[in-house]
Design a protein around this motif. Structure first.
Motif, PDB file in Angstrom:
ATOM      1  N   LEU A 224     -21.222  42.501  11.260  1.00  0.00           N
ATOM      2  CA  LEU A 224     -21.679  41.638  12.333  1.00  0.00           C
ATOM      3  C   LEU A 224     -22.185  42.506  13.473  1.00  0.00           C
ATOM      4  O   LEU A 224     -21.717  43.640  13.654  1.00  0.00           O
ATOM      5  CB  LEU A 224     -20.528  40.770  12.854  1.00  0.00           C
ATOM      6  CG  LEU A 224     -19.970  39.719  11.896  1.00  0.00           C
ATOM      7  CD1 LEU A 224     -18.635  39.208  12.416  1.00  0.00           C
ATOM      8  CD2 LEU A 224     -20.955  38.577  11.739  1.00  0.00           C
ATOM      9  N   ARG A 225     -23.136  41.970  14.240  1.00  0.00           N
ATOM     10  CA  ARG A 225     -23.542  42.689  15.438  1.00  0.00           C
ATOM     11  C   ARG A 225     -23.263  41.801  16.641  1.00  0.00           C
ATOM     12  O   ARG A 225     -23.479  40.589  16.607  1.00  0.00           O
ATOM     13  CB  ARG A 225     -24.997  43.135  15.378  1.00  0.00           C
ATOM     14  CG  ARG A 225     -26.032  42.072  15.431  1.00  0.00           C
ATOM     15  CD  ARG A 225     -27.399  42.718  15.490  1.00  0.00           C
ATOM     16  NE  ARG A 225     -28.443  41.757  15.827  1.00  0.00           N
ATOM     17  CZ  ARG A 225     -29.679  42.101  16.150  1.00  0.00           C
ATOM     18  NH1 ARG A 225     -30.019  43.363  16.159  1.00  0.00           N
ATOM     19  NH2 ARG A 225     -30.561  41.168  16.460  1.00  0.00           N
ATOM     20  N   LEU A 226     -22.764  42.432  17.697  1.00  0.00           N
ATOM     21  CA  LEU A 226     -22.243  41.715  18.848  1.00  0.00           C
ATOM     22  C   LEU A 226     -22.850  42.251  20.131  1.00  0.00           C
ATOM     23  O   LEU A 226     -22.968  43.469  20.325  1.00  0.00           O
ATOM     24  CB  LEU A 226     -20.714  41.880  18.886  1.00  0.00           C
ATOM     25  CG  LEU A 226     -19.982  41.489  20.167  1.00  0.00           C
ATOM     26  CD1 LEU A 226     -19.974  39.973  20.345  1.00  0.00           C
ATOM     27  CD2 LEU A 226     -18.561  42.044  20.159  1.00  0.00           C
ATOM     28  N   LYS A 227     -23.226  41.331  21.012  1.00  0.00           N
ATOM     29  CA  LYS A 227     -23.628  41.697  22.367  1.00  0.00           C
ATOM     30  C   LYS A 227     -22.677  40.967  23.308  1.00  0.00           C
ATOM     31  O   LYS A 227     -22.621  39.726  23.303  1.00  0.00           O
ATOM     32  CB  LYS A 227     -25.070  41.305  22.646  1.00  0.00           C
ATOM     33  CG  LYS A 227     -25.579  41.813  23.992  1.00  0.00           C
ATOM     34  CD  LYS A 227     -27.093  41.665  24.103  1.00  0.00           C
ATOM     35  CE  LYS A 227     -27.808  42.798  23.396  1.00  0.00           C
ATOM     36  NZ  LYS A 227     -29.256  42.831  23.682  1.00  0.00           N
ATOM     37  N   ALA A 228     -21.885  41.735  24.072  1.00  0.00           N
ATOM     38  CA  ALA A 228     -20.856  41.130  24.915  1.00  0.00           C
ATOM     39  C   ALA A 228     -20.611  41.980  26.159  1.00  0.00           C
ATOM     40  O   ALA A 228     -20.855  43.187  26.168  1.00  0.00           O
ATOM     41  CB  ALA A 228     -19.562  40.967  24.125  1.00  0.00           C
TER      42      ALA A 228
ATOM     43  N   ALA B 138     -14.496  44.307  25.125  1.00  0.00           N
ATOM     44  CA  ALA B 138     -14.778  43.753  23.803  1.00  0.00           C
ATOM     45  C   ALA B 138     -14.275  44.696  22.708  1.00  0.00           C
ATOM     46  O   ALA B 138     -13.633  44.260  21.741  1.00  0.00           O
ATOM     47  CB  ALA B 138     -16.269  43.504  23.641  1.00  0.00           C
ATOM     48  N   ARG B 139     -14.516  45.989  22.881  1.00  0.00           N
ATOM     49  CA  ARG B 139     -14.075  46.959  21.871  1.00  0.00           C
ATOM     50  C   ARG B 139     -12.552  47.015  21.810  1.00  0.00           C
ATOM     51  O   ARG B 139     -11.963  47.126  20.732  1.00  0.00           O
ATOM     52  CB  ARG B 139     -14.648  48.344  22.190  1.00  0.00           C
ATOM     53  CG  ARG B 139     -16.173  48.410  22.100  1.00  0.00           C
ATOM     54  CD  ARG B 139     -16.698  49.800  22.367  1.00  0.00           C
ATOM     55  NE  ARG B 139     -16.367  50.714  21.290  1.00  0.00           N
ATOM     56  CZ  ARG B 139     -16.748  51.994  21.275  1.00  0.00           C
ATOM     57  NH1 ARG B 139     -17.469  52.483  22.266  1.00  0.00           N
ATOM     58  NH2 ARG B 139     -16.411  52.771  20.272  1.00  0.00           N
TER      59      ARG B 139
ATOM     60  N   TYR C  94     -26.103  47.017  20.772  1.00  0.00           N
ATOM     61  CA  TYR C  94     -25.162  46.088  20.148  1.00  0.00           C
ATOM     62  C   TYR C  94     -23.915  46.846  19.707  1.00  0.00           C
ATOM     63  O   TYR C  94     -23.946  48.070  19.514  1.00  0.00           O
ATOM     64  CB  TYR C  94     -25.774  45.423  18.920  1.00  0.00           C
ATOM     65  CG  TYR C  94     -26.887  44.447  19.210  1.00  0.00           C
ATOM     66  CD1 TYR C  94     -26.621  43.081  19.339  1.00  0.00           C
ATOM     67  CD2 TYR C  94     -28.203  44.874  19.337  1.00  0.00           C
ATOM     68  CE1 TYR C  94     -27.633  42.167  19.585  1.00  0.00           C
ATOM     69  CE2 TYR C  94     -29.228  43.974  19.596  1.00  0.00           C
ATOM     70  CZ  TYR C  94     -28.934  42.617  19.717  1.00  0.00           C
ATOM     71  OH  TYR C  94     -29.933  41.725  19.971  1.00  0.00           O
ATOM     72  N   LEU C  95     -22.837  46.106  19.505  1.00  0.00           N
ATOM     73  CA  LEU C  95     -21.673  46.640  18.817  1.00  0.00           C
ATOM     74  C   LEU C  95     -21.746  46.181  17.370  1.00  0.00           C
ATOM     75  O   LEU C  95     -21.867  44.980  17.105  1.00  0.00           O
ATOM     76  CB  LEU C  95     -20.377  46.127  19.450  1.00  0.00           C
ATOM     77  CG  LEU C  95     -20.032  46.650  20.848  1.00  0.00           C
ATOM     78  CD1 LEU C  95     -18.750  45.989  21.344  1.00  0.00           C
ATOM     79  CD2 LEU C  95     -19.874  48.165  20.849  1.00  0.00           C
TER      80      LEU C  95
ATOM     81  N   SER D 229     -22.719  36.959  24.288  1.00  0.00           N
ATOM     82  CA  SER D 229     -24.077  36.412  24.359  1.00  0.00           C
ATOM     83  C   SER D 229     -24.761  36.358  23.001  1.00  0.00           C
ATOM     84  O   SER D 229     -25.710  35.603  22.809  1.00  0.00           O
ATOM     85  CB  SER D 229     -24.936  37.227  25.331  1.00  0.00           C
ATOM     86  OG  SER D 229     -24.964  38.593  24.946  1.00  0.00           O
ATOM     87  N   GLU D 230     -24.251  37.158  22.053  1.00  0.00           N
ATOM     88  CA  GLU D 230     -24.853  37.151  20.707  1.00  0.00           C
ATOM     89  C   GLU D 230     -23.841  37.677  19.695  1.00  0.00           C
ATOM     90  O   GLU D 230     -23.184  38.693  19.927  1.00  0.00           O
ATOM     91  CB  GLU D 230     -26.117  38.010  20.679  1.00  0.00           C
ATOM     92  CG  GLU D 230     -26.927  37.863  19.397  1.00  0.00           C
ATOM     93  CD  GLU D 230     -28.254  38.625  19.461  1.00  0.00           C
ATOM     94  OE1 GLU D 230     -28.736  39.029  18.382  1.00  0.00           O
ATOM     95  OE2 GLU D 230     -28.781  38.819  20.571  1.00  0.00           O
ATOM     96  N   LEU D 231     -23.720  36.978  18.567  1.00  0.00           N
ATOM     97  CA  LEU D 231     -22.846  37.411  17.481  1.00  0.00           C
ATOM     98  C   LEU D 231     -23.402  36.847  16.183  1.00  0.00           C
ATOM     99  O   LEU D 231     -23.510  35.629  16.013  1.00  0.00           O
ATOM    100  CB  LEU D 231     -21.409  36.918  17.695  1.00  0.00           C
ATOM    101  CG  LEU D 231     -20.399  37.255  16.589  1.00  0.00           C
ATOM    102  CD1 LEU D 231     -20.240  38.753  16.438  1.00  0.00           C
ATOM    103  CD2 LEU D 231     -19.049  36.599  16.880  1.00  0.00           C
TER     104      LEU D 231
END
Length: 310
Positions: free
Chosen positions: A235-239, A245-246, A264-265, A289-291
């Motif tokens: 998964l890629r995450l923007k937070a 978040a990490r 992204y993470l 904001s995005e996952l």
């Protein structure tokens, strides 16, 4: 991923190529194709990929009736490979086609039509389908490489086949020629006509194919639509804040990674857990904001499946 459940619900006449336990052994120590199980649906463009020596060419030759299997079953258009009934309904293009250099494109097709007992009335429609009708009267030796490949495609289309088997059709073409051939193949794989395309150019296949089969050591190791194959277990995450978040992600069981990549993470976790991960982050005060799933390129999928190096 090797064949999906929906396939079992398809009517048998929906499969234009079907192999079961298809095997070819040349010597006791050379197993070229090993129990290959593959089904190609009517009306699709099917990409057939694998590393060098994976058994692709041997498989194509068995489908054409040029090589006899050592074991297993194979049907093409409901017929045994290589029989007149099968060959009459299929066309092939294998790498760079060979024609008489001093004959025109049209006259070369006349020779093939006479040999295959195909009416001459099929020549111009085949030339028109590959957009070569205006140059049909010119000698083959004057054609560019792209035009030569298109004439080869016209030869494959002479019998108005239901199945086209193409082996490296963009071989040696420049970028413009490759784009032209790509557009042509895509247009051919419509309606009731089926295209089986073998190539090592992943970027080309990604833009053409409906489904892809990946073969390694003579066996089919993955098969499915491009979307099915390209969605990996990441998964890629923007937070914000990213550090928080990490910290939260490290405490979720079965979740790893959380490495920053291009803003992204990237998380090692099944896309099926996206809603759960999103809920945990939000409850911990992280603004998500995005996952969503990481969408791999076909080249990445191929390298991951086959263990090949880029």
């Amino acid at each position: 991923m090797n064949g999906d459940i929906n396939d079992m619900k398809q009517p048998m006449d929906n499969f234009i190529v079907e192999t079961k336990n298809l095997t070819k052994r040349y010597r006791p120590d050379i197993l070229a194709v090993n129990g290959l199980a593959m089904r190609i649906r009517r009306g699709e463009v099917y990409g057939f990929v694998g590393p060098n020596g994976a058994g692709k060419t041997t498989t194509l030759r068995m489908l054409l009736g040029l090589v006899r299997p050592s074991a297993g079953e194979c049907t093409v258009l409901g017929e045994k490979p290589g029989t007149p009934a099968a060959l009459a309904r299929m066309g092939t293009l294998v790498e760079t086609p060979a024609f008489y250099p001093y004959l025109s494109g049209r006259d070369n097709l006349r020779v093939l039509a006479r040999l295959s007992d195909t009416p001459y009335s099929r020549i111009d429609p085949a030339l028109e389908e590959v957009e070569l009708l205006k140059r049909a009267g010119h000698k083959f030796k004057s054609y560019s490489l792209g035009m030569k490949q298109r004439l080869g495609m016209a030869a494959a289309l002479l019998k108005d086949p239901e199945l086209l088997i193409l082996d490296e059709p963009t071989n040696g073409l420049d970028p413009a020629g490759m784009a032209e051939m790509r557009r042509l193949i895509r247009s051919l794989g419509r309606g009731e006509r089926t295209v089986m395309l073998s190539s090592h150019l992943m970027g080309e296949l990604e833009q053409i194919c409906d489904r892809v089969g990946v073969v390694k050591n003579g066996s089919l190791i993955a098969e499915g639509s491009l979307d099915d194959l390209r969605h990996g277990a990441q998964l890629r995450l923007k937070a914000e804040p990213e550090a928080r978040a990490r910290e939260v992600l490290e405490k979720i069981e079965g979740v790893a990674g959380a490495e920053p990549v291009n803003g992204y993470l990237v998380i090692d976790a099944s896309p099926a857990r996206a809603a759960e991960i999103n809920r945990i982050l939000v409850e911990a005060g992280v603004a998500v904001s995005e996952l969503g799933p990481v969408k791999l390129s076909l080249e990445n999928v191929f390298l991951n499946l086959t263990g090949e190096e880029a």
